[in-house]
Write an enzyme that holds these catalytic residues in place. Sequence first.
Site, PDB file in Angstrom:
ATOM      1  N   ASP A  57     -74.615 -81.362 -86.994  1.00  0.00           N
ATOM      2  CA  ASP A  57     -74.308 -80.780 -85.689  1.00  0.00           C
ATOM      3  C   ASP A  57     -74.844 -79.358 -85.565  1.00  0.00           C
ATOM      4  O   ASP A  57     -74.398 -78.454 -86.267  1.00  0.00           O
ATOM      5  CB  ASP A  57     -72.785 -80.793 -85.496  1.00  0.00           C
ATOM      6  N   ASP A 100     -77.794 -77.984 -78.512  1.00  0.00           N
ATOM      7  CA  ASP A 100     -76.594 -78.630 -79.042  1.00  0.00           C
ATOM      8  C   ASP A 100     -76.829 -80.116 -79.263  1.00  0.00           C
ATOM      9  O   ASP A 100     -76.989 -80.874 -78.310  1.00  0.00           O
ATOM     10  CB  ASP A 100     -75.431 -78.422 -78.068  1.00  0.00           C
TER      11      ASP A 100
END
Length: 389
Positions: free
Chosen positions: A276, A98
């Site tokens: 992202d 992440d």
Amino acid sequence: MVPSRLLSSLLALPVLAFFSLSASALPRPRTASSTAALKLAVRINSYGIKNIAAADRARIQVLQAGGSASVNATNTVTTYTASIGVGSPATYYTLLVDTGSSNTWIGGNKAYTQTTASRDTLNKFKVPYADGSSVSGEEYTDTVTLNSDLVIENQSIGVASKTSGMGGLDGIFGLGPADLTQGIVDDAYEVATVMDNLYTQKQISSEVLGVFFAPASSDDSSGELTFGSYDASKITGSINYVPITSAYPANTFWGINQSIRYGSTPILDETAGIVDTGTTLILIASDAFNLYQSATGATLDKTTGLLQISPDQYEQLSSLYFTIGGITYELTPNGQIWPRSLNSAIGGTTDNIYLVVSDSGDSSGSGLDFTNGYCFLERFYSVYDTTNS
């Protein structure tokens, strides 16, 4: 630039790169040598909610509010994971990769095994999820093994005592900017990230991370993280660096400025957003989304939350062009559709054609007007450079 339709066989991606404005290190030359790679695995979620558009919007709403939203794995259809060792000798944990959060934590599915390298700091930690739930527990420092070449001493890790929504994963491998660790651990304004410690412990000579995600429809749906440099064999063309945007809240993440056009039609003027790995789709501001929907003739499918087009409309679909730092990146029609082999994973109909561009839920001007998620990053190799501020 490689056409997206060829990526399944070539697996060499155009490349874009970003640097963080928060680095204090002296500039070092960018090279493609002395790389240390960590293989990734892709997992297709068969549980949890099916409406990935709603899940992505919930995540971005937290980020727009200035929060640090980790990934709720049950709300993510496609996840990239890494096997990370903790302790000495190491116990290996399957962690979700992440770039939208920066703390690394374990304990979601597999219990923490303490060794002589483990030290309890007695500090509590708490990471919020985009859906309002959270993970919490105690901070430890421990030895973290990425591969045989990369071993970090005294890395801050969260050991979870309470989790929800991890869907069989053991935790999160946080690769965002260090600023996102603020307020996560009690009695610590900020904690050193994995990338910080790799650099300060001289495991890598430059604080650079290369991220490769193979397209989900390819024969090799996997990926690779390259620490300290990038993998030149995975890219075509040159590396194009752009600075982190100055706009808040995008500038607290891997935020950039970009504009988007559909064919020859502008749909989003240059504005700030983020790249992202924790978001599945490509999200754009509502006004831009309405222009895109009108241009494609798509209709909204309530089950998946995605735009749907007919085969005839697909034949008429134009490329999307993302202009970043003066360089334009083409996402072909094939790159704009959800892999039909994975339609069942999102509750869709087998033969339907769904688009991966979705509505962020807010009009442009929010300071986070787009999110280039997995569906973008599976087509373009990305390099995250903190050292060369």
